[in-house]
Scaffold this active site. Structure first.
Site, PDB file in Angstrom:
ATOM      1  N   HIS A   6      44.456  43.224  30.829  1.00  0.00           N
ATOM      2  CA  HIS A   6      43.894  44.463  30.263  1.00  0.00           C
ATOM      3  C   HIS A   6      44.934  45.584  30.295  1.00  0.00           C
ATOM      4  CE1 HIS A   6      40.061  42.590  31.942  1.00  0.00           C
ATOM      5  NE2 HIS A   6      39.740  42.776  30.674  1.00  0.00           N
ATOM      6  N   LYS A  47      44.206  36.362  24.217  1.00  0.00           N
ATOM      7  CA  LYS A  47      43.624  35.255  24.974  1.00  0.00           C
ATOM      8  C   LYS A  47      42.303  34.867  24.298  1.00  0.00           C
ATOM      9  CE  LYS A  47      41.772  33.783  29.280  1.00  0.00           C
ATOM     10  NZ  LYS A  47      40.373  34.214  29.125  1.00  0.00           N
ATOM     11  N   ILE A  91      48.530  37.053  28.914  1.00  0.00           N
ATOM     12  CA  ILE A  91      49.367  37.202  30.114  1.00  0.00           C
ATOM     13  C   ILE A  91      48.974  36.121  31.123  1.00  0.00           C
ATOM     14  CG2 ILE A  91      50.102  38.788  31.952  1.00  0.00           C
ATOM     15  CD1 ILE A  91      50.697  40.017  29.325  1.00  0.00           C
ATOM     16  N   THR A 111      39.123  37.726  33.905  1.00  0.00           N
ATOM     17  CA  THR A 111      38.248  38.272  34.941  1.00  0.00           C
ATOM     18  C   THR A 111      37.508  37.135  35.636  1.00  0.00           C
ATOM     19  OG1 THR A 111      38.035  40.260  33.618  1.00  0.00           O
ATOM     20  CG2 THR A 111      36.387  39.942  35.332  1.00  0.00           C
ATOM     21  N   ARG A 112      37.223  36.072  34.895  1.00  0.00           N
ATOM     22  CA  ARG A 112      36.472  34.948  35.483  1.00  0.00           C
ATOM     23  C   ARG A 112      37.302  34.145  36.491  1.00  0.00           C
ATOM     24  NH1 ARG A 112      33.740  34.724  30.223  1.00  0.00           N
ATOM     25  NH2 ARG A 112      31.552  35.174  30.619  1.00  0.00           N
TER      26      ARG A 112
END
Ligand code: PAF
Length: 280
Positions: A39, A151, A178, A188-189
């Site tokens: 992010h 992504k 990235i 995040t997961r």
């Protein structure tokens, strides 16, 4: 960092700014929080492009299916705010659900082909939920530029199509995926994974790199796909693994220049997606 929860307050602030002699140009980075270096790389791109950068954090219920992880999706607002402050982001827009989805909000858009394949097939609510919120956020913020991570490559193409179909005056920019040092694509997961699972998850990148090398060396695509599928199935419950045209996610024709391999795989209860672009 100015933080707004209400649309009216954000819009009053933006209107005041644009009434001056030097109306600022605006970049927008939409997120669902749980910010990581992926992010932040999008924020850095945004900062280079315009005077003002707005990041949104909104955990969008519309893009989660009934049995998915809306209830446990990692949230870390305080740390997120710190990271945005460090990067000198101008504005964080963090609305609640009622603000984004008043009862009167209707949005109907047929995504078409791009919404029916890959993640759209296994998560039918996913892309309709995403275009629903992104259109609303675009309408509220009216940015000049919007930055999305590649992504979520299918999402990136769908947002570009949305902007084109509605003739929105927004330039959509993609930020490169990235990876961790071990190759695992940031997500995040990944917070759901333990150390052993992280190691296993990083194999997706190893397999993708091998497949890329093989494609670059002219190995038959069917064989590449077969080998990749076999490798992935040893470690994951594979949702899909496809080698497609990177411009439109269509089937590959002879002499294709832009190719992408896309993977979605379950590791336990965690859904991982990854991709790799190949230019021939
Ligand atoms: O990519 C995401 O984080 C989400 O899908 C987005 C674009 C913020 C919409 O909720």
């Amino acid at each position: 960092l100015l933080i707004f929860n209400k649309i009216s307050e954000l819009q009053t602030h933006l209107a005041d700014k644009s009434n001056t002699a030097f109306a600022p140009t605006i970049s927008f980075v939409p997120t669902m929080g749980g910010l990581h270096a992926g992010h932040l790389s999008l924020v850095k791109i945004a900062k280079q492009k315009t005077d003002l950068v707005i990041v949104s954090i909104f955990l969008n219920p519309a893009q989660f299916g009934k049995n998915e992880d809306l209830g446990s999706y990692p949230q870390s607002l305080e740390v997120d705010i710190k990271q945005l402050k460090n990067l000198k982001v101008d504005i964080l827009f963090a609305p609640n659900t009622g603000e984004i989805y008043p009862e009167s909000y209707q949005f109907d858009y047929d995504i078409g082909y791009l919404g029916t394949i890959l993640c759209g097939k296994s998560r039918p609510q996913f892309f309709p939920g995403i275009v629903r919120v992104v259109y609303r956020l675009f309408d509220i913020i009216k940015p000049n530029i919007a930055v999305f991570g590649k992504k979520d490559f299918q999402q990136f193409l769908i947002i570009k199509q949305l902007v084109k179909d509605f003739n929105l005056d927004i330039k959509v920019i993609g930020g490169n995926l990235i990876r961790e040092k071990n190759g695992l694509a940031l997500s995040t997961r990944n917070n759901y994974l333990n150390d052993i699972e992280i190691k296993t998850a990083s194999k997706i990148n190893d397999f993708l790199q091998t497949a890329k090398y093989e494609i670059k060396n002219k190995k038959d695509l069917k064989l590449v796909k077969n080998d990749l599928t076999t490798n992935l199935k040893k470690y994951f419950n594979l949702d899909y693994c496809e080698i497609l045209n990177a411009d439109n996610l269509g089937k590959i024709n002879a002499n294709e220049k832009n190719i992408i391999i896309l993977v979605a795989a379950m590791l336990g209860k965690t859904r991982l997606i990854d991709n790799i672009e190949i230019t021939l």
